[in-house]
Design an enzyme around this catalytic site. Structure first.
Site, mmCIF file in Angstrom:
data_model
loop_
_atom_site.group_PDB
_atom_site.id
_atom_site.type_symbol
_atom_site.label_atom_id
_atom_site.label_comp_id
_atom_site.label_asym_id
_atom_site.label_seq_id
_atom_site.Cartn_x
_atom_site.Cartn_y
_atom_site.Cartn_z
ATOM 1 N N SER A 199 43.491 41.098 45.393
ATOM 2 C CA SER A 199 42.095 40.699 44.832
ATOM 3 C C SER A 199 41.580 39.253 45.131
ATOM 4 O O SER A 199 41.793 38.761 46.243
ATOM 5 C CB SER A 199 41.701 41.179 43.733
ATOM 6 O OG SER A 199 40.477 41.125 43.217
ATOM 7 N N ASP B 68 38.191 50.560 48.231
ATOM 8 C CA ASP B 68 38.957 50.756 46.930
ATOM 9 C C ASP B 68 38.382 50.778 45.584
ATOM 10 O O ASP B 68 39.041 50.880 44.640
ATOM 11 C CB ASP B 68 40.007 49.863 46.916
ATOM 12 C CG ASP B 68 39.846 48.470 46.836
ATOM 13 O OD1 ASP B 68 38.509 48.048 46.440
ATOM 14 O OD2 ASP B 68 40.762 47.508 46.538
ATOM 15 N N HIS C 296 41.487 49.913 43.598
ATOM 16 C CA HIS C 296 41.710 48.378 43.460
ATOM 17 C C HIS C 296 42.954 48.119 42.375
ATOM 18 O O HIS C 296 43.650 47.279 42.583
ATOM 19 C CB HIS C 296 40.430 47.708 43.119
ATOM 20 C CG HIS C 296 40.472 46.306 43.344
ATOM 21 N ND1 HIS C 296 40.546 45.733 44.516
ATOM 22 C CD2 HIS C 296 40.504 45.253 42.348
ATOM 23 C CE1 HIS C 296 40.492 44.446 44.524
ATOM 24 N NE2 HIS C 296 40.429 43.993 43.217
#
Length: 311
Positions: free
Chosen positions: A108, A255, A277
């Protein structure tokens, strides 16, 4: 008679050795030349109440030979600030491990964070791997940026998010730390990402959805991501990620928080894992898709990829 009796014994020992040899090989499957350092994303942590951000991943890598370090930086801040914090920890890890370099893996917002380190100190890392990182920004961040700057709504929302970041930091490290949710938002929206990429273009694709340079200044770049916001009805995070995926325009594959094309950096291992995610770091608590390879296996395979590249 004694000589005859040794033959079955010798055969047994030989067969046992052959059977054991795969186990011996497996013990070094993830043994990279340089240590692996993991860098979390926004609102991330290293460990809270015994629960790893990288759920089950560090132990799986260590089990087969990898030397793994888990870092923690500000939960909420700009990519540059987080990058400087990570750089300090990388320098400490280099001194502690006795190795001159480390392989960085960032999830991320950890993706741009490790890119900063790779850009300013390429001598410290042979590889940079991003997982589900918004290198060209996130549609979700763009959606939130529509809240007028300086407005009461922005102040309330940023205050709430900063408080959440401070709580996560306190539970993880014992200190609330400095939280800057607006800095995170500016780094993760499309305009902020474009400014960051202009300063640190290493590994970024020049086309809309292609691959970037595989190697820049001695650093090998890799990336992968998921493309399925909903993967396991038992996972409580799926509802949030399913909702956030609605912020993506024109059916963009994502995602839940990051578009697949935005996740591309260097060599794209794959951008369509059936993962959202949080699945990308084996969360929540390993509740991922039953119809996709385990996220832990993906990290193990990548460690082996780094090993085979002598990294």
């Amino acid at each position: 008679m004694k000589k005859k009796s040794l033959l079955p014994l010798g055969l047994a020992i030989g067969l046992a050795s052959l059977a054991a040899s795969p186990l011996i090989q497996a013990s070094t499957y993830t043994q990279t030349k340089y240590p692996i350092v993991l860098a979390h994303g926004m609102l991330g942590f290293d460990n809270i109440l015994g629960v790893d951000y990288w759920f089950g991943i560090p132990s799986a890598l260590r089990r087969d030979g990898a030397q793994v370090y888990v870092t923690e930086v500000s939960q909420l801040d700009t990519s540059e600030v987080r990058g400087e914090q990570l750089l300090q920890q990388v320098e400490e890890i280099v001194a502690l491990s006795g190795q001159p370099k480390v392989n960085l893996i960032g999830h991320s917002h950890g993706g741009p964070t490790i890119r900063y380190v790779a850009a300013v100190r390429p001598d410290l890392m042979p590889s940079a791997t991003s997982v589900g990182a918004p290198h060209k920004g996130s549609d979700t961040a763009d959606f939130l940026r529509q809240i007028p700057p300086g407005s009461a709504g922005e102040a309330v929302l940023s205050g709430l998010v900063n408080s959440l970041g401070a709580l996560i930091s306190f539970l993880s490290s014992g200190s609330a730390g400095t939280q800057n949710s607006l800095g995170s938002l500016e780094s993760l929206n499309s305009e902020g990402a474009a400014r960051f990429n202009a300063k640190y273009p290493q590994g970024i694709p020049t086309s809309a959805c292609g691959e970037g340079a595989y190697k820049v200044n001695g650093v090998s770049y890799y990336s992968w991501s998921g493309s399925s916001p909903l993967t396991n009805f038992l996972d409580p995070s799926d509802a949030f990620l399913g909702a956030s995926s609605l912020t993506f325009k024109n059916g963009t594959a994502n995602d839940g928080l990051v578009g697949t094309c935005s996740s591309h950096l260097g060599m794209v291992i794959r951008d369509n894992y059936r993962m959202n995610h949080l699945d990308e770091v084996n969360q929540v608590f390993g509740l991922t898709s039953l119809f996709e390879t385990s996220p832990v296996s993906v990290y193990r395979q990548h460690a082996n990829r780094l090993k085979n590249a002598s990294l």
